[in-house]
Write a protein that holds these residues in place. Structure first.
Motif, PDB file in Angstrom:
ATOM      1  N   MET A  10       0.843  -1.186   0.000  1.00 58.56           N
ATOM      2  CA  MET A  10       0.000   0.000   0.000  1.00 58.56           C
ATOM      3  C   MET A  10       0.884   1.244   0.000  1.00 58.56           C
ATOM      4  O   MET A  10       1.938   1.257   0.635  1.00 58.56           O
ATOM      5  CB  MET A  10      -0.912   0.014   1.233  1.00 58.56           C
ATOM      6  CG  MET A  10      -1.976  -1.055   1.224  1.00 58.56           C
ATOM      7  SD  MET A  10      -3.268  -0.629   0.033  1.00 58.56           S
ATOM      8  CE  MET A  10      -3.840  -2.250  -0.415  1.00 58.56           C
ATOM      9  N   PRO A  11       0.429   2.298  -0.698  1.00 58.12           N
ATOM     10  CA  PRO A  11       1.260   3.486  -0.891  1.00 58.12           C
ATOM     11  C   PRO A  11       1.180   4.524   0.233  1.00 58.12           C
ATOM     12  O   PRO A  11       1.323   5.720  -0.017  1.00 58.12           O
ATOM     13  CB  PRO A  11       0.679   4.063  -2.195  1.00 58.12           C
ATOM     14  CG  PRO A  11      -0.776   3.709  -2.128  1.00 58.12           C
ATOM     15  CD  PRO A  11      -0.803   2.349  -1.481  1.00 58.12           C
ATOM     16  N   ARG A  66      -9.054  -0.985  15.978  1.00 61.52           N
ATOM     17  CA  ARG A  66      -8.164   0.090  15.533  1.00 61.52           C
ATOM     18  C   ARG A  66      -6.751  -0.078  16.090  1.00 61.52           C
ATOM     19  O   ARG A  66      -5.772   0.148  15.382  1.00 61.52           O
ATOM     20  CB  ARG A  66      -8.744   1.443  15.929  1.00 61.52           C
ATOM     21  CG  ARG A  66      -7.937   2.614  15.400  1.00 61.52           C
ATOM     22  CD  ARG A  66      -8.708   3.908  15.412  1.00 61.52           C
ATOM     23  NE  ARG A  66      -9.896   3.899  14.584  1.00 61.52           N
ATOM     24  CZ  ARG A  66      -9.899   4.071  13.265  1.00 61.52           C
ATOM     25  NH1 ARG A  66      -8.783   4.224  12.625  1.00 61.52           N
ATOM     26  NH2 ARG A  66     -11.024   4.078  12.598  1.00 61.52           N
ATOM     27  N   GLU A  67      -6.623  -0.472  17.346  1.00 61.42           N
ATOM     28  CA  GLU A  67      -5.293  -0.612  17.955  1.00 61.42           C
ATOM     29  C   GLU A  67      -4.468  -1.712  17.279  1.00 61.42           C
ATOM     30  O   GLU A  67      -3.254  -1.721  17.350  1.00 61.42           O
ATOM     31  CB  GLU A  67      -5.406  -0.862  19.468  1.00 61.42           C
ATOM     32  CG  GLU A  67      -5.931  -2.238  19.856  1.00 61.42           C
ATOM     33  CD  GLU A  67      -7.447  -2.417  19.721  1.00 61.42           C
ATOM     34  OE1 GLU A  67      -7.908  -3.543  19.963  1.00 61.42           O
ATOM     35  OE2 GLU A  67      -8.169  -1.451  19.386  1.00 61.42           O
ATOM     36  N   GLN A  68      -5.135  -2.638  16.606  1.00 62.88           N
ATOM     37  CA  GLN A  68      -4.455  -3.719  15.887  1.00 62.88           C
ATOM     38  C   GLN A  68      -4.471  -3.498  14.368  1.00 62.88           C
ATOM     39  O   GLN A  68      -3.960  -4.327  13.624  1.00 62.88           O
ATOM     40  CB  GLN A  68      -5.111  -5.064  16.201  1.00 62.88           C
ATOM     41  CG  GLN A  68      -4.998  -5.471  17.637  1.00 62.88           C
ATOM     42  CD  GLN A  68      -5.742  -6.769  17.918  1.00 62.88           C
ATOM     43  OE1 GLN A  68      -6.299  -7.408  17.028  1.00 62.88           O
ATOM     44  NE2 GLN A  68      -5.747  -7.160  19.177  1.00 62.88           N
ATOM     45  N   LEU A  69      -5.088  -2.408  13.914  1.00 64.29           N
ATOM     46  CA  LEU A  69      -5.233  -2.104  12.484  1.00 64.29           C
ATOM     47  C   LEU A  69      -5.879  -3.284  11.762  1.00 64.29           C
ATOM     48  O   LEU A  69      -5.418  -3.746  10.725  1.00 64.29           O
ATOM     49  CB  LEU A  69      -3.887  -1.742  11.852  1.00 64.29           C
ATOM     50  CG  LEU A  69      -3.140  -0.560  12.486  1.00 64.29           C
ATOM     51  CD1 LEU A  69      -1.806  -0.347  11.801  1.00 64.29           C
ATOM     52  CD2 LEU A  69      -3.979   0.709  12.457  1.00 64.29           C
ATOM     53  N   SER A  88      -0.347  -3.753   8.003  1.00 67.96           N
ATOM     54  CA  SER A  88       0.935  -3.818   8.698  1.00 67.96           C
ATOM     55  C   SER A  88       1.882  -2.774   8.143  1.00 67.96           C
ATOM     56  O   SER A  88       1.904  -2.517   6.935  1.00 67.96           O
ATOM     57  CB  SER A  88       1.574  -5.206   8.506  1.00 67.96           C
ATOM     58  OG  SER A  88       0.695  -6.220   8.900  1.00 67.96           O
ATOM     59  N   SER A  89       2.685  -2.211   9.015  1.00 63.82           N
ATOM     60  CA  SER A  89       3.655  -1.203   8.599  1.00 63.82           C
ATOM     61  C   SER A  89       4.795  -1.831   7.814  1.00 63.82           C
ATOM     62  O   SER A  89       5.179  -2.985   8.036  1.00 63.82           O
ATOM     63  CB  SER A  89       4.241  -0.494   9.825  1.00 63.82           C
ATOM     64  OG  SER A  89       3.243   0.234  10.483  1.00 63.82           O
ATOM     65  N   GLY A  92       9.837   2.856   4.806  1.00 63.95           N
ATOM     66  CA  GLY A  92       9.679   3.968   3.887  1.00 63.95           C
ATOM     67  C   GLY A  92       8.302   4.595   3.865  1.00 63.95           C
ATOM     68  O   GLY A  92       7.897   5.146   2.847  1.00 63.95           O
ATOM     69  N   GLY A  93       7.536   4.485   4.950  1.00 62.65           N
ATOM     70  CA  GLY A  93       6.219   5.113   4.996  1.00 62.65           C
ATOM     71  C   GLY A  93       5.146   4.378   4.229  1.00 62.65           C
ATOM     72  O   GLY A  93       4.075   4.918   3.976  1.00 62.65           O
ATOM     73  N   SER A  94       5.421   3.149   3.849  1.00 67.36           N
ATOM     74  CA  SER A  94       4.404   2.346   3.164  1.00 67.36           C
ATOM     75  C   SER A  94       3.882   1.275   4.112  1.00 67.36           C
ATOM     76  O   SER A  94       4.231   1.251   5.288  1.00 67.36           O
ATOM     77  CB  SER A  94       4.978   1.716   1.888  1.00 67.36           C
ATOM     78  OG  SER A  94       6.027   0.828   2.210  1.00 67.36           O
ATOM     79  N   SER A  95       3.043   0.411   3.585  1.00 64.19           N
ATOM     80  CA  SER A  95       2.459  -0.641   4.423  1.00 64.19           C
ATOM     81  C   SER A  95       2.014  -1.798   3.542  1.00 64.19           C
ATOM     82  O   SER A  95       2.133  -1.747   2.314  1.00 64.19           O
ATOM     83  CB  SER A  95       1.268  -0.087   5.215  1.00 64.19           C
ATOM     84  OG  SER A  95       0.297   0.450   4.344  1.00 64.19           O
TER      85      SER A  95
END
Length: 143
Positions: A10-11, A66-69, A88-89, A92-95
């Motif tokens: 994900m961007p 939300r706390e677990q995304l 998940s994170s 570089g700011g992506s996921s």
């Protein structure tokens, strides 16, 4: 039981992706079908899902952690279908977003049956998972 799972980069950061995914006013912009959401007790949301071909309606329940995304859903009153989205994170700011479906009942996807368009039900589920993750990525990119 038959399970399907797809993952896609994900961007955007995980928190942003989850915020877009969990927005109840936008669920049908990335999930397949027409989705109507209304509050439920105990805490959670009732959802009514109409498949894209308009062939069936399924009452369900949706919960967000939300706390677990994480989003989790299933069919109300039946354990024959469930699913979840986990964000998940990444560096570089992506996921990454992982979309998972489980079929426990008599649906064609659980038994290798045919889909409405003539292909296999499993192929149809996998295509819809890929399309859903692509639409979610597009929504996140659009802001």
């Amino acid at each position: 039981m038959t399970e399907f799972e797809r993952e896609r980069a994900m961007p955007a950061p995980a928190e942003r992706v989850f915020t877009v995914a969990a927005d109840v006013n936008r669920l049908d912009e990335w999930l397949p079908g027409v989705i109507t959401v209304h509050p439920a007790e105990p805490e959670g949301l009732d959802v009514d899902v109409h498949d894209p071909a308009g062939e069936y309606e399924a009452p369900g329940v949706l919960g967000a952690r939300r706390e677990q995304l994480r989003l989790e859903w299933g069919r109300r009153g039946s354990a024959d279908y469930s699913g979840w989205l986990q964000v998940s994170s990444a560096e570089g700011g992506s996921s990454y977003a992982t979309l998972h479906l489980s079929f426990h009942g008599d649906q064609p996807a659980a038994h290798g049956g045919s889909a409405a368009h003539g292909g296999s039900a499993a192929d149809d589920v996998e295509r819809r998972l890929d399309e859903s993750l692509d639409r979610l990525a597009d929504l996140v990119s659009a802001g």
